[in-house]
Enzyme design. Structure first.
Site, PDB file in Angstrom:
ATOM      1  N   GLU A  33       5.547  37.433 -12.993  1.00  9.97           N
ATOM      2  CA  GLU A  33       5.324  36.781 -14.280  1.00  9.97           C
ATOM      3  C   GLU A  33       6.667  36.308 -14.827  1.00  9.97           C
ATOM      4  N   GLY A  39       0.070  36.541 -20.583  1.00 11.28           N
ATOM      5  CA  GLY A  39       0.013  35.081 -20.424  1.00 11.28           C
ATOM      6  C   GLY A  39      -0.217  34.336 -21.718  1.00 11.28           C
ATOM      7  N   THR A  40      -0.762  33.132 -21.573  1.00 13.14           N
ATOM      8  CA  THR A  40      -1.024  32.278 -22.729  1.00 13.14           C
ATOM      9  C   THR A  40      -1.952  32.984 -23.699  1.00 13.14           C
ATOM     10  N   CYS A  41      -3.003  33.567 -23.172  1.00  8.87           N
ATOM     11  CA  CYS A  41      -4.047  34.162 -23.998  1.00  8.87           C
ATOM     12  C   CYS A  41      -3.475  35.181 -24.976  1.00  8.87           C
ATOM     13  N   LYS A  50      -6.500  34.300 -33.172  1.00  3.37           N
ATOM     14  CA  LYS A  50      -7.528  35.066 -33.890  1.00  3.37           C
ATOM     15  C   LYS A  50      -6.902  35.929 -34.982  1.00  3.37           C
ATOM     16  N   GLY A 182      -6.622  15.866 -32.801  1.00  2.00           N
ATOM     17  CA  GLY A 182      -7.522  16.512 -31.849  1.00  2.00           C
ATOM     18  C   GLY A 182      -8.358  17.558 -32.563  1.00  2.00           C
ATOM     19  N   GLY A 184     -10.725  19.561 -31.497  1.00  2.00           N
ATOM     20  CA  GLY A 184     -11.425  20.367 -30.494  1.00  2.00           C
ATOM     21  C   GLY A 184     -11.255  21.827 -30.871  1.00  2.00           C
ATOM     22  N   GLY A 273      -5.917  18.951 -25.839  1.00  2.00           N
ATOM     23  CA  GLY A 273      -6.299  19.507 -24.550  1.00  2.00           C
ATOM     24  C   GLY A 273      -5.122  20.176 -23.859  1.00  2.00           C
ATOM     25  N   HIS A 447     -32.209  47.427 -37.418  1.00  2.08           N
ATOM     26  CA  HIS A 447     -32.285  46.769 -38.725  1.00  2.08           C
ATOM     27  C   HIS A 447     -31.330  47.487 -39.678  1.00  2.08           C
TER      28      HIS A 447
HETATM   29  P1  FAD Z   1      -2.391  31.848 -18.523  1.00  3.68           P
HETATM   30  O1  FAD Z   1      -2.905  32.762 -19.552  1.00  3.68           O
HETATM   31  O2  FAD Z   1      -1.851  30.539 -18.949  1.00  3.68           O
HETATM   32  O3  FAD Z   1      -1.279  32.664 -17.743  1.00  3.68           O
HETATM   33  C1  FAD Z   1      -0.497  32.071 -16.758  1.00  3.68           C
HETATM   34  C2  FAD Z   1       0.782  32.870 -16.634  1.00  3.68           C
HETATM   35  O4  FAD Z   1       1.467  32.440 -15.470  1.00  3.68           O
HETATM   36  C3  FAD Z   1       1.745  32.653 -17.787  1.00  3.68           C
HETATM   37  O5  FAD Z   1       2.046  33.881 -18.383  1.00  3.68           O
HETATM   38  C4  FAD Z   1       2.974  32.020 -17.154  1.00  3.68           C
HETATM   39  O6  FAD Z   1       4.180  32.480 -17.729  1.00  3.68           O
HETATM   40  C5  FAD Z   1       2.842  32.476 -15.712  1.00  3.68           C
HETATM   41  N1  FAD Z   1       3.467  31.586 -14.733  1.00  3.68           N
HETATM   42  C6  FAD Z   1       3.236  30.250 -14.577  1.00  3.68           C
HETATM   43  N2  FAD Z   1       3.968  29.785 -13.555  1.00  3.68           N
HETATM   44  C7  FAD Z   1       4.661  30.847 -13.053  1.00  3.68           C
HETATM   45  C8  FAD Z   1       5.585  30.980 -11.998  1.00  3.68           C
HETATM   46  N3  FAD Z   1       5.940  29.956 -11.201  1.00  3.68           N
HETATM   47  N4  FAD Z   1       6.127  32.192 -11.768  1.00  3.68           N
HETATM   48  C9  FAD Z   1       5.764  33.257 -12.543  1.00  3.68           C
HETATM   49  N5  FAD Z   1       4.893  33.177 -13.551  1.00  3.68           N
HETATM   50  C10 FAD Z   1       4.336  31.987 -13.808  1.00  3.68           C
HETATM   51  N6  FAD Z   1      -9.612  31.325 -24.431  1.00  3.68           N
HETATM   52  C11 FAD Z   1     -10.658  32.105 -24.770  1.00  3.68           C
HETATM   53  O7  FAD Z   1     -11.434  32.496 -23.907  1.00  3.68           O
HETATM   54  N7  FAD Z   1     -10.852  32.503 -26.075  1.00  3.68           N
HETATM   55  C12 FAD Z   1     -10.029  32.117 -27.070  1.00  3.68           C
HETATM   56  O8  FAD Z   1     -10.238  32.484 -28.222  1.00  3.68           O
HETATM   57  C13 FAD Z   1      -8.932  31.270 -26.742  1.00  3.68           C
HETATM   58  N8  FAD Z   1      -8.075  30.865 -27.697  1.00  3.68           N
HETATM   59  C14 FAD Z   1      -7.003  30.103 -27.349  1.00  3.68           C
HETATM   60  C15 FAD Z   1      -6.132  29.706 -28.351  1.00  3.68           C
HETATM   61  C16 FAD Z   1      -5.035  28.924 -28.042  1.00  3.68           C
HETATM   62  C17 FAD Z   1      -4.095  28.498 -29.139  1.00  3.68           C
HETATM   63  C18 FAD Z   1      -4.780  28.573 -26.675  1.00  3.68           C
HETATM   64  C19 FAD Z   1      -3.569  27.785 -26.321  1.00  3.68           C
HETATM   65  C20 FAD Z   1      -5.645  28.968 -25.683  1.00  3.68           C
HETATM   66  C21 FAD Z   1      -6.769  29.726 -26.000  1.00  3.68           C
HETATM   67  N9  FAD Z   1      -7.674  30.131 -25.035  1.00  3.68           N
HETATM   68  C22 FAD Z   1      -8.756  30.900 -25.385  1.00  3.68           C
HETATM   69  C23 FAD Z   1      -7.514  29.751 -23.612  1.00  3.68           C
HETATM   70  C24 FAD Z   1      -6.897  30.930 -22.814  1.00  3.68           C
HETATM   71  O9  FAD Z   1      -5.662  31.269 -23.368  1.00  3.68           O
HETATM   72  C25 FAD Z   1      -6.742  30.513 -21.368  1.00  3.68           C
HETATM   73  O10 FAD Z   1      -7.986  30.083 -20.854  1.00  3.68           O
HETATM   74  C26 FAD Z   1      -6.250  31.694 -20.524  1.00  3.68           C
HETATM   75  O11 FAD Z   1      -5.036  32.190 -21.003  1.00  3.68           O
HETATM   76  C27 FAD Z   1      -6.097  31.268 -19.067  1.00  3.68           C
HETATM   77  O12 FAD Z   1      -5.674  32.359 -18.320  1.00  3.68           O
HETATM   78  P2  FAD Z   1      -4.850  32.172 -16.969  1.00  3.68           P
HETATM   79  O13 FAD Z   1      -4.638  33.565 -16.447  1.00  3.68           O
HETATM   80  O14 FAD Z   1      -5.508  31.184 -16.114  1.00  3.68           O
HETATM   81  O15 FAD Z   1      -3.454  31.527 -17.400  1.00  3.68           O
HETATM   82  P1  NAD Z   2     -10.150  20.431 -26.543  1.00  8.10           P
HETATM   83  O1  NAD Z   2     -10.473  19.733 -25.298  1.00  8.10           O
HETATM   84  O2  NAD Z   2     -11.037  21.509 -27.029  1.00  8.10           O
HETATM   85  O3  NAD Z   2     -10.051  19.374 -27.739  1.00  8.10           O
HETATM   86  C1  NAD Z   2      -9.222  18.270 -27.673  1.00  8.10           C
HETATM   87  C2  NAD Z   2      -9.713  17.261 -28.680  1.00  8.10           C
HETATM   88  O4  NAD Z   2      -8.734  16.256 -28.806  1.00  8.10           O
HETATM   89  C3  NAD Z   2     -11.019  16.590 -28.270  1.00  8.10           C
HETATM   90  O5  NAD Z   2     -11.917  16.625 -29.349  1.00  8.10           O
HETATM   91  C4  NAD Z   2     -10.584  15.180 -27.896  1.00  8.10           C
HETATM   92  O6  NAD Z   2     -11.584  14.227 -28.127  1.00  8.10           O
HETATM   93  C5  NAD Z   2      -9.394  14.986 -28.812  1.00  8.10           C
HETATM   94  N1  NAD Z   2      -8.409  14.002 -28.355  1.00  8.10           N
HETATM   95  C6  NAD Z   2      -7.974  13.771 -27.097  1.00  8.10           C
HETATM   96  N2  NAD Z   2      -7.031  12.809 -27.096  1.00  8.10           N
HETATM   97  C7  NAD Z   2      -6.864  12.425 -28.383  1.00  8.10           C
HETATM   98  C8  NAD Z   2      -6.022  11.485 -29.030  1.00  8.10           C
HETATM   99  N3  NAD Z   2      -5.160  10.753 -28.331  1.00  8.10           N
HETATM  100  N4  NAD Z   2      -6.105  11.371 -30.363  1.00  8.10           N
HETATM  101  C9  NAD Z   2      -6.984  12.125 -31.080  1.00  8.10           C
HETATM  102  N5  NAD Z   2      -7.808  13.029 -30.515  1.00  8.10           N
HETATM  103  C10 NAD Z   2      -7.737  13.183 -29.191  1.00  8.10           C
HETATM  104  O7  NAD Z   2      -8.633  20.949 -26.354  1.00  8.10           O
HETATM  105  P2  NAD Z   2      -7.749  21.926 -27.230  1.00  8.10           P
HETATM  106  O8  NAD Z   2      -8.322  22.093 -28.581  1.00  8.10           O
HETATM  107  O9  NAD Z   2      -6.355  21.465 -27.086  1.00  8.10           O
HETATM  108  O10 NAD Z   2      -7.893  23.295 -26.464  1.00  8.10           O
HETATM  109  C11 NAD Z   2      -7.514  23.381 -25.078  1.00  8.10           C
HETATM  110  C12 NAD Z   2      -8.354  24.387 -24.356  1.00  8.10           C
HETATM  111  O11 NAD Z   2      -7.995  25.697 -24.762  1.00  8.10           O
HETATM  112  C13 NAD Z   2      -9.841  24.273 -24.664  1.00  8.10           C
HETATM  113  O12 NAD Z   2     -10.489  23.351 -23.842  1.00  8.10           O
HETATM  114  C14 NAD Z   2     -10.324  25.656 -24.398  1.00  8.10           C
HETATM  115  O13 NAD Z   2     -10.635  25.762 -23.033  1.00  8.10           O
HETATM  116  C15 NAD Z   2      -9.124  26.530 -24.721  1.00  8.10           C
HETATM  117  N6  NAD Z   2      -9.343  27.183 -26.051  1.00  8.10           N
HETATM  118  C16 NAD Z   2     -10.415  27.996 -26.205  1.00  8.10           C
HETATM  119  C17 NAD Z   2     -10.629  28.610 -27.416  1.00  8.10           C
HETATM  120  C18 NAD Z   2     -11.818  29.506 -27.575  1.00  8.10           C
HETATM  121  O14 NAD Z   2     -12.405  29.887 -26.569  1.00  8.10           O
HETATM  122  N7  NAD Z   2     -12.198  29.874 -28.791  1.00  8.10           N
HETATM  123  C19 NAD Z   2      -9.769  28.397 -28.477  1.00  8.10           C
HETATM  124  C20 NAD Z   2      -8.691  27.546 -28.290  1.00  8.10           C
HETATM  125  C21 NAD Z   2      -8.481  26.953 -27.060  1.00  8.10           C
END
Ligand code: FAD
Ligand code: NAD
Length: 468
Positions: A33, A39-41, A50, A182, A184, A273, A447
């Site tokens: 890592e 990671g991102t999550c 959240k 965006g 989304g 996105g 309930h």
């Molecule tokens: P990631 O979580 O992205 O982890 C990838 C890891 O790989 C990273 O830690 C990175 O540092 C590491 N890495 C990359 N390249 C290398 C390398 N070459 N060497 C070593 N390490 C490396 N999903 C939900 O289900 N519910 C939610 O509420 C939700 N909310 C979100 C809110 C936001 C703001 C964002 C941005 C995303 C959200 N998501 C949510 C999406 C969720 O975070 C991702 O779907 C999830 O983290 C993907 O998991 P992953 O393991 O594929 O990758």
């Molecule tokens: P998204 O795909 O959900 O939304 C992107 C939005 O941006 C869309 O509505 C799209 O039409 C719009 N868009 C695209 N290009 C544009 C432009 N040039 N100008 C204006 N609008 C534009 O993507 P996101 O919100 O960035 O989230 C990324 C991913 O992260 C999601 O697809 C999801 O998988 C994950 N995520 C999940 C959760 C959750 O599970 N609660 C929360 C956050 C993120």
């Protein structure tokens, strides 16, 4: 040089779950890592967002008690919000969970290497480390779990005023005006949270409506919330660029073929996105087939290269943490020789907006598009006692069940409403177990709970709801 049976690259919810399961199965496992475990999550996604949403909702709820009060509770003065303190609270949660992941990996006897992995061939990588010399790792099986990064807009590069979700979640001062490009998942979740904290938020969305990926009926209560809170939503609109003038920032936008205009703001959040993290780690040396921008996999998450697997955001939609984890667990078992495939009936999704949206399985339109005749039943949260005692139910929320007309097999369960996210597990469980309407209708629910809406919606589909 390390020789390992399983090398997992990326410690997000895909990679770390895969590594833990592989360790539990007795496979010699190494996880690399480059940032933080979780990671991102955990670091800049699900959990931080959240936490912010929870703080904003608590603050918003408290403001309703000012003056005459509400529920018999009144506050003499308006609550104050300190973003820096909230961010410290959020960071504490992240810290705790990340340590928890480290502990679980240790318990499963997984070797964790902190550094950036770069492949020279499909089974060999070199890890660059900040505190130690480079380390070569050779593996029998490689699991790629490098996740995704925020997609940039070319004419709106990220910088001090143009933020991705990562910077938006680390702000220590609230901007006065925020434009969210965006509407989304991320844009709406964070935009609504900032609006609850008093920020003047507006949305710019390229499509004809917000959350274009979700069924229109589910999104309506969210649109209603935005309307009643005076939040501007510019649909069919594209952001063209940003300009700093003497009086502040101006985002130029264009709606349809209308002339371009500007929106004055203090910060812009771009949430259009995410794209898979496929660059900078030698993927091109691995001779793996791609599926558009994603790594191509089969039903077992196996790539085109022998014993190289890929999971999570790297392999495509839906980019959700629980999908990544489910794939990770499955791949570890497949490597250990179990007969496994990634074949869920449904991958549940929740959008933590106000109110929350839950989608599991097919909507009536999706089922009809597949040529399936369906029956549906809908139950409003306004008719659920628990929702009312939780001060919810007035937001237009409902639970809707979609089933096959012929044998009543449940194909989809959808909901919108405050706290609806907590029902998502029940919905997914019903679909995975192959429930029919009668199963839902005859399962006794406590309930008063929000869950009672599920048998009621099923009864409605059977034409005999009790409470509506
Ligand atoms: P990631 O979580 O992205 O982890 C990838 C890891 O790989 C990273 O830690 C990175 O540092 C590491 N890495 C990359 N390249 C290398 C390398 N070459 N060497 C070593 N390490 C490396 N999903 C939900 O289900 N519910 C939610 O509420 C939700 N909310 C979100 C809110 C936001 C703001 C964002 C941005 C995303 C959200 N998501 C949510 C999406 C969720 O975070 C991702 O779907 C999830 O983290 C993907 O998991 P992953 O393991 O594929 O990758
Ligand atoms: P998204 O795909 O959900 O939304 C992107 C939005 O941006 C869309 O509505 C799209 O039409 C719009 N868009 C695209 N290009 C544009 C432009 N040039 N100008 C204006 N609008 C534009 O993507 P996101 O919100 O960035 O989230 C990324 C991913 O992260 C999601 O697809 C999801 O998988 C994950 N995520 C999940 C959760 C959750 O599970 N609660 C929360 C956050 C993120």
């Amino acid at each position: 040089m390390i020789d390992t049976r399983v090398l997992v690259v990326g410690g997000g919810p895909g990679g770390y779950v895969c590594a833990i399961r592989a360790g539990q199965l007795g496979l010699d496992t190494t996880l690399v890592e480059s940032g933080r475990l979780g990671g991102t999550c955990l670091t800049r996604g699900c959990i931080p967002s959240k936490a912010l949403i929870q703080a904003a909702s608590r603050f918003d709820a408290l403001t309703r008690h000012v003056g005459d009060g509400h529920m018999g509770i009144s506050l003499a003065a308006a609550p104050r919000f300190d973003l820096a303190q909230a961010v410290r609270w959020k960071d504490g949660i992240v810290e705790r969970l990340s340590h928890g992941v480290a502990g679980l990996l240790k318990k499963a006897k997984v070797r964790v290497v902190y550094g950036h992995a770069c492949f020279s061939d499909a089974k060999t990588c070199t890890v660059t480390r900040s505190d130690a010399p480079p380390l070569r790792i050779r593996a029998e099986h490689v699991v790629l779990a490098t996740g995704s990064v925020a997609a940039p807009l070319p004419h709106l590069p990220y910088g001090p005023d143009v933020l991705s979700s990562t910077e938006a979640l680390a702000l220590t001062e609230l901007p006065r005006r925020l434009v969210v490009v965006g509407a989304g998942y991320i844009g709406l979740e964070l935009g609504i949270a900032f609006a609850k904290l008093g920020v003047e938020v507006s949305f710019v969305e390229a499509q004809a409506r917000i959350l274009p990926g979700y069924d229109a009926a589910l999104v309506r209560p969210v649109e209603q919330w935005l309307r009643t809170h005076g939040i501007a939503v510019h649909v069919n609109t594209r952001a063209l660029g940003i300009e700093r003038r003497a009086d502040g920032l101006h985002l130029s936008v264009q709606t349809g073929a209308d002339p371009a205009r500007t929106i004055a703001c203090d910060k812009v959040l771009v949430a259009v996105g995410r794209r898979p993290c496929t660059q900078g780690w030698g993927l091109e040396q691995m001779a793996i087939d791609m599926n558009g921008p994603f790594v191509k996999i089969d039903a077992r998450c196996h790539t085109s290269m022998r014993n190289v697997w890929a999971i999570g955001d790297l392999v495509g939609e839906p980019m959700l943490a629980h999908k990544a984890s489910a794939q990770g667990e499955m791949v570890a078992e497949a490597i250990a020789g179990h007969r496994r495939a990634f074949d869920p009936v449904a991958i549940p999704a929740v959008c933590f907006t106000e109110p929350e949206i839950v989608a599991v399985g097919l909507t009536p339109e999706q089922a009809k598009a597949q040529g399936i005749a369906v029956v549906t039943g809908q139950f409003p949260l306004a008719a659920n006692g628990r929702a009312l005692t939780m001060d919810a139910g007035a937001d237009g929320g409902f639970v809707r069940v979609t089933a096959r007309a012929d044998n009543h097999l449940v194909l989809g369960i959808h909901a919108v409403g405050a706290h609806a996210s907590e029902l998502s597990g029940e919905f997914a469980h019903a679909l995975e177990m192959g429930a029919v309407l009668e199963d839902l209708a005859h399962t006794i629910h406590v309930h008063p709970t929000l869950g009672e809406t599920v048998p009621e919606a099923a009864l409605a589909a059977l034409g005999r709801a009790i409470h509506i």
